[in-house]
Design a protein around this motif. Structure first.
Motif, PDB file in Angstrom:
ATOM      1  N   THR A 103       6.029  12.972  -4.686  1.00 55.13           N
ATOM      2  CA  THR A 103       6.022  14.001  -3.640  1.00 55.13           C
ATOM      3  C   THR A 103       4.759  13.964  -2.797  1.00 55.13           C
ATOM      4  O   THR A 103       4.721  14.526  -1.712  1.00 55.13           O
ATOM      5  CB  THR A 103       6.172  15.393  -4.270  1.00 55.13           C
ATOM      6  OG1 THR A 103       5.138  15.577  -5.248  1.00 55.13           O
ATOM      7  CG2 THR A 103       7.534  15.540  -4.932  1.00 55.13           C
ATOM      8  N   CYS A 104       3.701  13.305  -3.300  1.00 58.28           N
ATOM      9  CA  CYS A 104       2.477  13.140  -2.523  1.00 58.28           C
ATOM     10  C   CYS A 104       1.717  11.933  -3.068  1.00 58.28           C
ATOM     11  O   CYS A 104       2.058  11.397  -4.119  1.00 58.28           O
ATOM     12  CB  CYS A 104       1.615  14.399  -2.563  1.00 58.28           C
ATOM     13  SG  CYS A 104       0.951  14.770  -4.192  1.00 58.28           S
ATOM     14  N   ARG A 105       0.671  11.522  -2.364  1.00 55.11           N
ATOM     15  CA  ARG A 105      -0.089  10.331  -2.745  1.00 55.11           C
ATOM     16  C   ARG A 105      -0.699  10.438  -4.146  1.00 55.11           C
ATOM     17  O   ARG A 105      -0.869   9.445  -4.829  1.00 55.11           O
ATOM     18  CB  ARG A 105      -1.210  10.079  -1.739  1.00 55.11           C
ATOM     19  CG  ARG A 105      -0.700   9.683  -0.380  1.00 55.11           C
ATOM     20  CD  ARG A 105      -1.860   9.561   0.611  1.00 55.11           C
ATOM     21  NE  ARG A 105      -1.368   9.305   1.940  1.00 55.11           N
ATOM     22  CZ  ARG A 105      -1.190   8.091   2.444  1.00 55.11           C
ATOM     23  NH1 ARG A 105      -1.468   7.046   1.730  1.00 55.11           N
ATOM     24  NH2 ARG A 105      -0.721   7.942   3.662  1.00 55.11           N
ATOM     25  N   CYS A 106      -1.016  11.635  -4.568  1.00 54.10           N
ATOM     26  CA  CYS A 106      -1.663  11.813  -5.873  1.00 54.10           C
ATOM     27  C   CYS A 106      -0.654  12.048  -6.999  1.00 54.10           C
ATOM     28  O   CYS A 106      -1.044  12.261  -8.145  1.00 54.10           O
ATOM     29  CB  CYS A 106      -2.670  12.959  -5.810  1.00 54.10           C
ATOM     30  SG  CYS A 106      -1.933  14.544  -5.392  1.00 54.10           S
ATOM     31  N   SER A 107       0.634  12.012  -6.687  1.00 56.97           N
ATOM     32  CA  SER A 107       1.660  12.275  -7.697  1.00 56.97           C
ATOM     33  C   SER A 107       2.788  11.245  -7.600  1.00 56.97           C
ATOM     34  O   SER A 107       3.931  11.583  -7.327  1.00 56.97           O
ATOM     35  CB  SER A 107       2.213  13.694  -7.525  1.00 56.97           C
ATOM     36  OG  SER A 107       3.179  13.962  -8.514  1.00 56.97           O
ATOM     37  N   LEU A 108       2.460   9.985  -7.838  1.00 52.33           N
ATOM     38  CA  LEU A 108       3.458   8.912  -7.805  1.00 52.33           C
ATOM     39  C   LEU A 108       4.047   8.776  -9.210  1.00 52.33           C
ATOM     40  O   LEU A 108       3.723   7.879  -9.966  1.00 52.33           O
ATOM     41  CB  LEU A 108       2.813   7.605  -7.339  1.00 52.33           C
ATOM     42  CG  LEU A 108       2.147   7.654  -5.967  1.00 52.33           C
ATOM     43  CD1 LEU A 108       1.457   6.340  -5.659  1.00 52.33           C
ATOM     44  CD2 LEU A 108       3.163   8.003  -4.896  1.00 52.33           C
TER      45      LEU A 108
ATOM     46  N   GLY B 219       0.821  -1.197   0.000  1.00 53.44           N
ATOM     47  CA  GLY B 219       0.000   0.000   0.000  1.00 53.44           C
ATOM     48  C   GLY B 219       0.861   1.255   0.000  1.00 53.44           C
ATOM     49  O   GLY B 219       2.087   1.190   0.036  1.00 53.44           O
ATOM     50  N   ILE B 220       0.209   2.390  -0.040  1.00 50.49           N
ATOM     51  CA  ILE B 220       0.921   3.669  -0.070  1.00 50.49           C
ATOM     52  C   ILE B 220       1.377   4.024   1.333  1.00 50.49           C
ATOM     53  O   ILE B 220       0.611   3.940   2.288  1.00 50.49           O
ATOM     54  CB  ILE B 220       0.015   4.775  -0.635  1.00 50.49           C
ATOM     55  CG1 ILE B 220      -0.292   4.488  -2.099  1.00 50.49           C
ATOM     56  CG2 ILE B 220       0.685   6.139  -0.486  1.00 50.49           C
ATOM     57  CD1 ILE B 220      -1.241   5.481  -2.732  1.00 50.49           C
TER      58      ILE B 220
END
Length: 95
Positions: free
Chosen positions: A77-82, A53-54
């Motif tokens: 840099t964040c969960r929405c930008s892998l 998981g993240i």
């Protein structure tokens, strides 16, 4: 010899561990072996296609090393930008 640390977290005391042997013999999904102020040594055993998981580590760094098999690591840099994807094989590590 089979490595066994009796499910005990030895941190922050000094501790020597045969990392490769311990990782290969570990059958637990996640097992903390040593926890200090800024570092933790955790062994993980994943089945094929299993995910962890993240995870976000904003105040510490993380290193992942593959002892057997392969893994796909997605970072950003964040969960929405892998936006960084790496394929790791036996012996590879990512920081």
């Amino acid at each position: 010899m089979r490595f066994d640390h009796n499910n005990f977290d030895y941190g922050p005391c000094p501790y020597v561990i045969p990392v490769q042997k311990a990782a290969i013999q570990n059958t637990c999904f996640r097992k903390a072996v040593w926890t200090g102020k800024y570092l933790q040594m955790t062994l993980m055993s994943l089945r094929p296609c299993e995910e962890i998981g993240i995870e976000m580590h904003e105040t510490v760094d993380q290193m992942i090393r593959v002892e057997q098999g392969e893994a796909i690591i997605k970072m950003g840099t964040c969960r929405c930008s892998l936006n960084n994807t790496y394929r790791l094989c036996t012996g590879d590590a990512v920081f």
